[in-house]
Design a protein around this motif. Structure first.
Motif, PDB file in Angstrom:
ATOM      1  N   LEU A  21       0.798  -1.216  -0.058  1.00 28.44           N
ATOM      2  CA  LEU A  21       0.051   0.036  -0.052  1.00 28.44           C
ATOM      3  C   LEU A  21       0.961   1.243  -0.032  1.00 28.44           C
ATOM      4  CD1 LEU A  21      -2.871  -1.073   2.577  1.00 28.44           C
ATOM      5  CD2 LEU A  21      -2.853  -1.332   0.080  1.00 28.44           C
ATOM      6  N   GLY A  22       2.170   1.066   0.262  1.00 33.29           N
ATOM      7  CA  GLY A  22       3.264   2.400   0.127  1.00 33.29           C
ATOM      8  C   GLY A  22       2.975   2.967   1.456  1.00 33.29           C
ATOM      9  N   TYR A  23       3.344   4.069   1.476  1.00 35.24           N
ATOM     10  CA  TYR A  23       3.562   4.853   2.820  1.00 35.24           C
ATOM     11  C   TYR A  23       2.300   5.060   3.490  1.00 35.24           C
ATOM     12  CZ  TYR A  23       8.577   5.616   1.878  1.00 35.24           C
ATOM     13  OH  TYR A  23       9.882   5.203   1.717  1.00 35.24           O
ATOM     14  N   LEU A  24       2.157   4.984   4.696  1.00 33.98           N
ATOM     15  CA  LEU A  24       0.918   4.902   5.510  1.00 33.98           C
ATOM     16  C   LEU A  24       1.233   5.896   6.903  1.00 33.98           C
ATOM     17  CD1 LEU A  24      -0.774   1.697   5.108  1.00 33.98           C
ATOM     18  CD2 LEU A  24      -1.093   3.590   3.747  1.00 33.98           C
ATOM     19  N   PHE A  25       0.156   6.241   7.714  1.00 37.44           N
ATOM     20  CA  PHE A  25       0.514   6.673   8.882  1.00 37.44           C
ATOM     21  C   PHE A  25      -0.240   5.919   9.898  1.00 37.44           C
ATOM     22  CE2 PHE A  25       1.868  10.548   7.021  1.00 37.44           C
ATOM     23  CZ  PHE A  25       2.718  11.265   7.930  1.00 37.44           C
ATOM     24  N   ASP A  69      -7.371   5.227  10.537  1.00 38.28           N
ATOM     25  CA  ASP A  69      -8.160   3.945  10.516  1.00 38.28           C
ATOM     26  C   ASP A  69      -8.444   3.774   9.287  1.00 38.28           C
ATOM     27  OD1 ASP A  69      -8.123   4.122  13.268  1.00 38.28           O
ATOM     28  OD2 ASP A  69     -10.216   4.711  13.410  1.00 38.28           O
ATOM     29  N   GLN A  70      -8.858   4.578   8.371  1.00 34.94           N
ATOM     30  CA  GLN A  70      -9.380   3.926   7.004  1.00 34.94           C
ATOM     31  C   GLN A  70      -8.233   3.421   5.990  1.00 34.94           C
ATOM     32  OE1 GLN A  70     -11.482   7.420   5.192  1.00 34.94           O
ATOM     33  NE2 GLN A  70     -12.365   8.024   7.213  1.00 34.94           N
ATOM     34  N   GLY A 114      -5.828   9.521  -1.707  1.00 37.16           N
ATOM     35  CA  GLY A 114      -6.530  10.611  -1.439  1.00 37.16           C
ATOM     36  C   GLY A 114      -6.685  10.753   0.409  1.00 37.16           C
ATOM     37  N   ARG A 115      -6.892   9.751   1.075  1.00 38.26           N
ATOM     38  CA  ARG A 115      -6.826   9.866   2.388  1.00 38.26           C
ATOM     39  C   ARG A 115      -5.369  10.522   2.922  1.00 38.26           C
ATOM     40  NH1 ARG A 115     -10.563   7.443   0.429  1.00 38.26           N
ATOM     41  NH2 ARG A 115     -12.651   7.325   1.559  1.00 38.26           N
ATOM     42  N   MET A 116      -4.387   9.880   2.398  1.00 35.56           N
ATOM     43  CA  MET A 116      -2.930  10.420   2.898  1.00 35.56           C
ATOM     44  C   MET A 116      -2.667  12.024   2.808  1.00 35.56           C
ATOM     45  SD  MET A 116      -0.825   8.237   4.227  1.00 35.56           S
ATOM     46  CE  MET A 116       0.957   8.743   3.836  1.00 35.56           C
ATOM     47  N   GLY A 117      -3.353  12.408   1.390  1.00 34.14           N
ATOM     48  CA  GLY A 117      -3.429  13.859   1.064  1.00 34.14           C
ATOM     49  C   GLY A 117      -3.996  14.593   2.186  1.00 34.14           C
ATOM     50  N   GLN A 118      -5.069  13.964   2.553  1.00 38.59           N
ATOM     51  CA  GLN A 118      -5.945  14.638   3.738  1.00 38.59           C
ATOM     52  C   GLN A 118      -5.172  14.829   5.133  1.00 38.59           C
ATOM     53  OE1 GLN A 118     -10.341  13.739   3.957  1.00 38.59           O
ATOM     54  NE2 GLN A 118      -9.909  12.441   2.247  1.00 38.59           N
ATOM     55  N   ALA A 182      15.677  11.362  -0.929  1.00 36.99           N
ATOM     56  CA  ALA A 182      14.241  11.817  -0.996  1.00 36.99           C
ATOM     57  C   ALA A 182      13.155  10.731  -1.441  1.00 36.99           C
ATOM     58  CB  ALA A 182      14.140  13.067  -1.799  1.00 36.99           C
ATOM     59  N   VAL A 183      11.998  10.552  -0.842  1.00 41.50           N
ATOM     60  CA  VAL A 183      11.087   9.528  -0.927  1.00 41.50           C
ATOM     61  C   VAL A 183       9.640  10.433  -1.234  1.00 41.50           C
ATOM     62  CG1 VAL A 183      12.225   7.979   0.130  1.00 41.50           C
ATOM     63  CG2 VAL A 183      10.810   9.322   1.333  1.00 41.50           C
ATOM     64  N   MET A 184       8.790  10.183  -2.052  1.00 45.95           N
ATOM     65  CA  MET A 184       7.379  10.383  -2.345  1.00 45.95           C
ATOM     66  C   MET A 184       6.542   9.780  -1.501  1.00 45.95           C
ATOM     67  SD  MET A 184       8.291  12.905  -4.571  1.00 45.95           S
ATOM     68  CE  MET A 184       6.219  13.429  -4.587  1.00 45.95           C
ATOM     69  N   VAL A 185       6.117  10.446  -0.426  1.00 43.86           N
ATOM     70  CA  VAL A 185       5.414   9.824   0.660  1.00 43.86           C
ATOM     71  C   VAL A 185       3.888   9.711   0.029  1.00 43.86           C
ATOM     72  CG1 VAL A 185       4.180  10.134   2.769  1.00 43.86           C
ATOM     73  CG2 VAL A 185       6.830  10.569   2.398  1.00 43.86           C
ATOM     74  N   CYS A 186       3.536  10.492  -0.894  1.00 39.59           N
ATOM     75  CA  CYS A 186       2.208  10.556  -1.414  1.00 39.59           C
ATOM     76  C   CYS A 186       2.605  11.369  -2.988  1.00 39.59           C
ATOM     77  CB  CYS A 186       1.386  11.283  -0.734  1.00 39.59           C
ATOM     78  SG  CYS A 186      -0.352  11.258  -1.389  1.00 39.59           S
TER      79      CYS A 186
END
Length: 979
Positions: A21-25, A69-70, A114-118, A182-186
């Motif tokens: 899924l890539g970078y998440l929080f 959560d999402q 989309g949610r990572m951007g928010q 450098a990395v693209m988090v989103c």
């Protein structure tokens, strides 16, 4: 390790990388020590337990926790895979390098990004960390840049290729990011983690445009793919971002917006426009099939460049020069463009995203109405190159003239499509077949205006084509008047024909000397009207209510034909149901004894038309006309008159065909019910008296019957009335009430016996379940027979259960009440007519009257010499009860001796019941007539009364019968009836 809510704690957001899924929080709460420092004691926080830590959270934290959560893997799987599946199985299945679902991967990425951007947008001012490999959420702290960075895209065109690379600036300083970890988090939107700082970017930069340069200084674009690359990739970049170029030009230009409206019958994602540089390459029509809609595309010309409508203030057009490229960066005036869009919307063209779609006929009506005005406003209106046909969009007009001749109306006119003049008659097949496209001599396609298909439909349907000229029969005077009143035609008509529009003012005619008796004022008006339509050689329909004297008005007219010599030795033929022959004979002997009458009936009739020369009027039946059709059509009658003309309501029946074959100077029909079952009944009868008045059967069915009966179209109903009005004279009893004795109606409610109630409820339950189930499965139309069967059975039980079940031994509440009231009426010296639709019901009443020794007369469909039974009742003082089946006694009986009428089993059609009452309530009745309608309480009879008011509109307008009402019942009506 649990975090205590009673001790200080801190919420943190920890960044980690998921394999798929890539970078998440993730969000955590971390316990603080006495010095306020973070400890290793932490706990994951989600929407489920966030409330426990509410004292240490703000409103933004709750939003960020919900977002974390999402994007957790379990939430993602639940969102995109409704079935139960193991986490590992899901990712191995969807992200398999060879067999994975690429489409689903893209949808998941869009969801997560989309949610990572928010999330990233909301992290300003929060504690943010990179998660350690051991899952420690506070392993390494990172910051969020307080303001966005900007990206400058560079292109350097060299002799062999083009180098492409971006540079990043933050607060005026260049940020080196290539090869710096450098990395693209989103990516959408772009967020880059560089030197422990999270950066976002102005102008909604797509992170995928930066991703290649994390480990690469530049990208090389080979010269052979330069054209497509500049068009597809560089031009959009120039449109939206800051671009620095060497080796080609980027020019910012400003012009005034010039709107272009391009229409086509073939939708195209790419609309081709003619620019000033390409005026020689004109569009040629293609052979592709065109659609039923016209697609409008709105574009704006800036200088020599055409741009489509969209929200971007800058539009880029690429021009290739001899050895390089020029990117024309057009600065658009969106305010002016919006004004033009509003101007179109004010004129009912709703443009969205630069496009609008209208039905073809509506589109060309719109173009014809607004083309000139649009040109004045600065619009260029043109046909697109994708259009399948070459359409004419010039001015369209029509002029029609109608002139009365000796025998008909001549119809002439001209249609103008720009410079072309087309005879009006040539549009006939187009209007009748609803074909909108008319080919002009130059090959262009003109669209016939939609309103013409309504305005001139009847004119073309009722007219006859004679070598490109049209003629109308004179009985279409109402149509001609409507065209004149609507300014759709110029009409030249004689004053004599003008008078037909209002027959109330027709000239008064003297009664023939040989007429015995007097006509009431409304009957005299009817007699005058018969002369009036006769004078114009029109057929007429005398449709007065039952009992108002259609017979005597007709006999007076026939007597006048004889005395005036107008009949010129030709007899008139009167056709009627067999049961009415003796009634007509009796009336003629009474009022017009001078008419020589031949009763042409019976097995032993003299089949010789030569004998008709010795008579004035021939009385016969529909059955005889059917049998002797070939013989009778060999004679030319003065009049052919049909009494109870609903007998020819079915145009395809042998009877209808037989009477249509009869030859006469004049035709007349008499009926109290012009329409019984269907509006087609009216077509059949009106087509007999005035052939062609309502067009062909097919036309009438499509334009009148279906809209009136199925769609309840009141406009079509009024139109039909207007067409037939000059030829129908209909007076309701209420209109001449002052000349009739008063009539009083009662509802007599009867209660069922206990045994009767039980029988009724069992039957109702059975049919209700069966009918409603059938409606659910097959709809109301296929349930009509079962519904009629069920309602009939319930009606029978409401009368007397023995009608439905011969083994029933108990009593009926209604029969008990009916017999009681008959005894009361008879004992007071009155006479009563007892009507029922069921012969079985009459049999039960007969049996009861026999037991009570009450004498009665009786008439049903099997009764022979019915006139003798009628005379016995009328003339025998002691005979006070007449039992009559409604079907057999509904027409042609004079029973004025009775002053009471009992309707034992009411049903849908009030017209049928009214006919029964009219047996007693006729001209000559001097007593008040009392009508009792017997209703069994709590049964379908009572519910029918409640529904009648909603269901008899057609009855009151054109008259109908039970079957027509049954067809119109909705599911809700049926549930109410069987409730």
């Amino acid at each position: 390790m649990k975090v205590s809510t009673t001790q200080p704690f801190q919420i943190v957001y920890s960044l980690f990388e998921h394999e798929y899924l890539g970078y998440l929080f993730e969000s955590y709460v971390v316990q603080l020590n006495a010095k306020g420092q973070l400890t290793l004691q932490h706990q994951n926080v989600s929407a489920k337990n966030a409330a426990e830590f509410a004292d240490g959270l703000d409103a933004r934290d709750f939003e960020l926790i919900a977002l974390t959560d999402q994007i957790q893997q379990d939430a993602v799987i639940k969102e995109f895979w409704p079935k139960k599946i193991a986490t590992a199985d899901f990712f191995l299945k969807i992200y398999d390098p060879e067999k994975g679902d690429k489409g689903l991967q893209e949808r998941i990425a869009a969801y997560v990004q989309g949610r990572m951007g928010q999330l990233l947008d909301g992290l300003q001012g929060k504690l943010v960390f990179i998660m350690g490999k051991d899952g420690e959420p506070t392993w390494h702290e990172i910051k969020v840049a307080p303001e966005p960075a900007s990206v400058l895209f560079h292109f350097r065109r060299n002799p062999d290729n083009t180098h492409y690379f971006p540079t990043i600036q933050y607060r005026g300083q260049k940020l080196d990011f290539t090869g710096c970890g450098a990395v693209m988090v989103c990516c959408q939107p772009a967020w880059m983690l560089l030197n422990d700082v999270l950066h976002n970017f102005r102008n909604d930069v797509d992170g995928k445009k930066l991703q290649p340069f994390l480990n690469k200084k530049f990208i090389v674009i080979p010269r052979q793919v330069e054209d497509s690359y500049y068009q597809r990739f560089v031009a959009p970049l120039v449109e939206s971002f800051d671009v620095h170029a060497r080796g080609f030009d980027i020019r910012s230009e400003r012009y005034q917006a010039r709107p272009h409206l391009i229409f086509s019958d073939i939708p195209s994602s790419t609309v081709t426009y003619e620019t000033e540089a390409a005026t020689s390459s004109r569009r040629t029509a293609t052979t592709e099939a065109s659609s039923d809609h016209i697609h409008f595309d709105l574009a704006f010309r800036y200088g020599t460049h055409m741009v489509r409508n969209h929200d971007k203030r800058v539009s880029v057009q690429l021009e290739k020069t001899t050895d390089s490229y020029v990117f024309h960066r057009l600065i658009r005036n969106l305010e002016d463009e919006q004004e033009f869009i509003r101007a179109l919307q004010d004129r009912a063209l709703e443009v969205r995203n630069g496009r609008a779609v209208l039905e073809k006929a509506t589109a060309f009506k719109w173009l014809h109405s607004h083309a000139e005005e649009l040109a004045q406003m600065g619009f260029t209106v043109q046909q697109g190159s994708t259009s399948g046909k070459d359409y004419f969009i010039g001015q369209v007009t029509v002029t029609v003239g109608i002139t009365e001749t000796n025998d008909w109306f001549d119809v002439h006119g001209t249609v103008r499509f720009g410079e072309y003049e087309i005879p009006f008659a040539k549009l006939r097949p187009y209007i009748l077949q609803k074909r909108h496209e008319f080919k002009l001599p130059n090959g262009q396609i003109a669209i016939i205006p939609e309103e013409w298909f309504t305005q001139y439909l009847e004119l073309f349907a009722f007219s006859e084509d004679h070598h490109n000229s049209l003629t109308l029969r004179k009985h279409h005077v109402a149509l001609v008047s409507d065209l004149q009143n609507g300014n759709l035609a110029t009409v030249t008509m004689s004053r004599k024909l003008e008078r037909l529009r209002g027959f109330e003012t027709v000239e008064d005619q003297p009664l023939p000397a040989g007429f015995n008796g007097e006509l009431r004022p409304y009957q005299k008006a009817g007699y005058n009207w018969l002369h009036f339509v006769q004078d114009y050689h029109f057929g007429g329909c005398l449709a007065d209510d039952m009992g108002l004297g259609k017979t005597v008005q007709t006999l007076a007219m026939l007597m006048d034909r004889k005395e005036s010599g107008a009949a010129a030795g030709a007899a008139s033929l009167l056709v009627m149901p067999t049961s009415l022959v003796y009634n007509w004979l009796g009336e003629a002997q009474k009022f017009t004894p001078g008419l020589r009458i031949l009763t042409y009936t019976g097995t032993y009739r003299d089949k010789n038309v030569e004998q008709f020369a010795d008579y004035d009027v021939i009385l016969t039946s529909y059955g005889i006309v059917r049998l002797d059709a070939e013989l009778l059509k060999s004679y030319k009658f003065d009049y052919v008159i049909l009494d109870e003309s609903q007998a020819i309501k079915n145009p395809g029946s042998t009877t209808s065909q037989a009477v249509r074959g009869l030859v006469s100077r004049h035709r007349l029909i008499l009926t109290g019910t012009p329409v019984e079952n269907s509006t087609m009944d009216l077509w059949s009868q009106m087509s007999f008296i005035n052939p062609g008045l309502l067009g062909s059967q097919t036309f009438f069915r499509k334009e009148f019957l279906k809209p009136i009966e199925k769609d309840k179209d009141e406009v079509k109903m009024r139109r039909l009335h207007a067409l037939i009005k000059p030829f129908i004279l209909r007076r309701h009893k209420a209109q001449v009430a002052t000349e009739l004795p008063e009539k009083i109606e009662h509802l007599s409610y009867c209660r069922m016996t206990d045994e009767q109630q039980q029988c009724y409820e069992e039957t109702k339950s059975y049919y209700r379940n069966k009918i409603l189930q059938s409606i659910e499965e097959h709809g109301t139309a296929s349930t009509q027979f079962m519904l009629l069967q069920g309602l009939t059975k319930l009606r029978q039980i409401a009368n007397h259960p023995r009608m439905a079940d011969e083994t029933y031994e108990a009593e009926s509440g209604k029969l008990r009440e009916v017999v009681r009231m008959i005894r009361s009426v008879v004992s007071e010296g009155h006479k009563v007519l007892v009507f029922s639709q069921f012969v079985k019901h009459l049999d039960l009443v007969r049996h009861s009257l026999d037991e009570k020794q009450i004498e009665y007369a009786y008439l049903d469909g099997n009764t022979r010499e019915r006139h003798k039974e009628v005379a016995r009742f009328q003339e025998t003082e002691e005979l006070r009860v007449f039992l009559i089946s409604l079907k057999a006694g509904g027409v042609g009986l004079n029973l004025t001796a009775a002053d009471y009428v009992f309707i034992l089993d009411p049903w849908w059609n009030p017209a049928v019941e009214a006919q029964a009452v009219d047996r007693a309530h006729r001209i000559g009745q001097e007593k008040t007539v009392f009508t009792y309608k017997f209703i069994t309480k709590g049964t379908v009879e009572e519910k029918i009364l409640a529904l009648q008011n909603r269901k008899i509109q057609l009855v009151s307008d054109l008259i109908s019968t039970d079957e027509a009402i049954i067809k119109s019942l909705t599911k809700e009506d049926i549930e109410e009836l069987l409730g």
